[in-house]
Write a protein that holds these residues in place. Structure first.
Motif, mmCIF file in Angstrom:
data_model
loop_
_atom_site.group_PDB
_atom_site.id
_atom_site.type_symbol
_atom_site.label_atom_id
_atom_site.label_comp_id
_atom_site.label_asym_id
_atom_site.label_seq_id
_atom_site.Cartn_x
_atom_site.Cartn_y
_atom_site.Cartn_z
ATOM 1 N N HIS A 21 0.816 -1.216 0.000
ATOM 2 C CA HIS A 21 0.000 0.000 0.000
ATOM 3 C C HIS A 21 0.854 1.272 0.000
ATOM 4 C CE1 HIS A 21 -3.550 2.419 0.722
ATOM 5 N NE2 HIS A 21 -2.940 2.985 1.739
ATOM 6 N N ILE A 22 1.973 1.281 0.733
ATOM 7 C CA ILE A 22 2.757 2.507 0.869
ATOM 8 C C ILE A 22 4.012 2.549 0.003
ATOM 9 C CG2 ILE A 22 1.942 2.836 3.241
ATOM 10 C CD1 ILE A 22 4.794 2.014 4.173
ATOM 11 N N SER A 23 4.391 1.448 -0.603
ATOM 12 C CA SER A 23 5.672 1.317 -1.288
ATOM 13 C C SER A 23 5.950 2.430 -2.303
ATOM 14 C CB SER A 23 5.758 -0.047 -1.968
ATOM 15 O OG SER A 23 6.974 -0.177 -2.642
ATOM 16 N N GLU A 24 5.069 2.629 -3.235
ATOM 17 C CA GLU A 24 5.292 3.639 -4.267
ATOM 18 C C GLU A 24 5.367 5.031 -3.657
ATOM 19 O OE1 GLU A 24 2.979 5.309 -8.201
ATOM 20 O OE2 GLU A 24 2.804 3.179 -7.731
ATOM 21 N N ASP A 25 4.470 5.321 -2.725
ATOM 22 C CA ASP A 25 4.431 6.641 -2.092
ATOM 23 C C ASP A 25 5.700 6.917 -1.298
ATOM 24 O OD1 ASP A 25 2.621 9.048 -1.217
ATOM 25 O OD2 ASP A 25 3.483 8.251 0.642
ATOM 26 N N ILE A 26 6.105 5.979 -0.458
ATOM 27 C CA ILE A 26 7.263 6.228 0.407
ATOM 28 C C ILE A 26 8.549 6.349 -0.407
ATOM 29 C CG2 ILE A 26 7.826 3.816 0.959
ATOM 30 C CD1 ILE A 26 8.401 4.765 3.837
ATOM 31 N N GLN A 27 8.680 5.564 -1.465
ATOM 32 C CA GLN A 27 9.881 5.647 -2.288
ATOM 33 C C GLN A 27 9.937 6.971 -3.056
ATOM 34 O OE1 GLN A 27 11.096 1.926 -4.263
ATOM 35 N NE2 GLN A 27 9.583 0.917 -2.961
ATOM 36 N N GLY A 28 8.796 7.424 -3.571
ATOM 37 C CA GLY A 28 8.754 8.708 -4.259
ATOM 38 C C GLY A 28 9.020 9.868 -3.318
ATOM 39 N N TYR A 29 8.403 9.813 -2.133
ATOM 40 C CA TYR A 29 8.608 10.866 -1.141
ATOM 41 C C TYR A 29 10.077 10.940 -0.729
ATOM 42 C CZ TYR A 29 7.966 13.739 3.030
ATOM 43 O OH TYR A 29 8.040 14.742 3.960
ATOM 44 N N ALA A 30 10.677 9.792 -0.443
ATOM 45 C CA ALA A 30 12.083 9.768 -0.030
ATOM 46 C C ALA A 30 12.990 10.298 -1.136
ATOM 47 C CB ALA A 30 12.495 8.356 0.374
ATOM 48 N N ALA A 31 12.700 9.971 -2.384
ATOM 49 C CA ALA A 31 13.521 10.439 -3.504
ATOM 50 C C ALA A 31 13.453 11.959 -3.664
ATOM 51 C CB ALA A 31 13.079 9.754 -4.799
ATOM 52 N N ALA A 32 12.359 12.575 -3.236
ATOM 53 C CA ALA A 32 12.156 14.016 -3.401
ATOM 54 C C ALA A 32 12.597 14.826 -2.185
ATOM 55 C CB ALA A 32 10.686 14.298 -3.708
ATOM 56 N N HIS A 33 13.181 14.168 -1.185
ATOM 57 C CA HIS A 33 13.550 14.867 0.046
ATOM 58 C C HIS A 33 14.929 14.448 0.556
ATOM 59 C CE1 HIS A 33 9.192 15.320 -0.075
ATOM 60 N NE2 HIS A 33 9.385 16.412 0.625
ATOM 61 N N PHE A 34 15.561 15.392 1.209
ATOM 62 C CA PHE A 34 16.769 15.119 1.967
ATOM 63 C C PHE A 34 16.390 15.215 3.438
ATOM 64 C CE2 PHE A 34 18.780 15.499 -1.985
ATOM 65 C CZ PHE A 34 20.109 15.127 -1.870
ATOM 66 N N ILE A 35 17.322 14.850 4.311
ATOM 67 C CA ILE A 35 17.071 14.921 5.746
ATOM 68 C C ILE A 35 18.303 15.534 6.401
ATOM 69 C CG2 ILE A 35 17.900 12.597 6.281
ATOM 70 C CD1 ILE A 35 15.327 12.402 8.065
ATOM 71 N N ASP A 36 18.068 16.460 7.346
ATOM 72 C CA ASP A 36 19.200 17.090 8.009
ATOM 73 C C ASP A 36 19.537 16.372 9.312
ATOM 74 O OD1 ASP A 36 17.431 18.011 9.969
ATOM 75 O OD2 ASP A 36 17.386 20.066 9.208
ATOM 76 N N ARG A 37 20.519 16.859 10.034
ATOM 77 C CA ARG A 37 20.972 16.146 11.237
ATOM 78 C C ARG A 37 19.935 16.128 12.344
ATOM 79 N NH1 ARG A 37 25.855 20.074 12.373
ATOM 80 N NH2 ARG A 37 24.653 21.953 12.117
ATOM 81 N N GLN A 38 18.935 17.007 12.302
ATOM 82 C CA GLN A 38 17.835 16.971 13.269
ATOM 83 C C GLN A 38 16.668 16.140 12.758
ATOM 84 O OE1 GLN A 38 19.163 20.207 12.449
ATOM 85 N NE2 GLN A 38 20.492 20.109 14.240
ATOM 86 N N ARG A 39 16.877 15.408 11.682
ATOM 87 C CA ARG A 39 15.872 14.565 11.022
ATOM 88 C C ARG A 39 14.720 15.391 10.446
ATOM 89 N NH1 ARG A 39 16.533 9.776 10.252
ATOM 90 N NH2 ARG A 39 14.356 9.329 9.918
ATOM 91 N N GLN A 40 14.983 16.647 10.136
ATOM 92 C CA GLN A 40 13.989 17.494 9.493
ATOM 93 C C GLN A 40 14.028 17.238 7.993
ATOM 94 O OE1 GLN A 40 13.246 21.193 11.107
ATOM 95 N NE2 GLN A 40 12.642 22.183 9.202
#
Length: 130
Positions: A21-40
């Motif tokens: 159910h979440i596979s496509e969404d989570i992979q696309g979201y992760a590809a479009a974002h970085f994460i900083d040291r505060q996990r923002q």
């Protein structure tokens, strides 16, 4: 009633369906974002089209980016699953994800004899955040 940990089980089949159910969404979201040291979360797109599900997210231009390498490509990991799916899906019920999912299954299974049959864990899998 309060459920003890042995009654917080989810069947492997349900975890597999959750991933489907979440596979496509989570992979696309992760590809479009970085994460900083505060996990923002930091959007890589000028106009981010992703629903952030209440997660604080900075625009790339506003992020404090330096040469320290503290900004990393986001990965579709369990931290993201919890932030993006588990918390928003369970917030209104103030219940654990296993209770929300199992309540739906329990109500639709007429042959089940109760929580023992549907929810009691038969195997425990531990994890570590590394």
């Amino acid at each position: 009633r309060q459920m003890s940990p042995p009654y917080c089980g989810l069947r492997v089949r349900l975890i597999s369906k959750l991933w489907e159910h979440i596979s496509e969404d989570i992979q696309g979201y992760a590809a479009a974002h970085f994460i900083d040291r505060q996990r923002q979360h930091v959007c890589t797109l000028q106009k981010c089209a992703w629903e952030h599900q209440g997660i604080t997210c900075e625009k790339w231009d506003d992020a404090e980016i330096d040469d320290s390498g503290d900004l990393k490509q986001m990965r579709p990991d369990m931290h993201l699953v919890v932030e993006r799916y588990v918390k928003p899906w369970t917030h209104q019920y103030q219940a654990a994800m296993c209770h929300v999912i199992n309540a739906g299954i329990f109500s639709s299974h007429r042959s089940a004899s109760g929580w023992d049959e549907l929810c009691k864990a038969k195997v425990f899998v531990s994890h570590a955040w590394g």
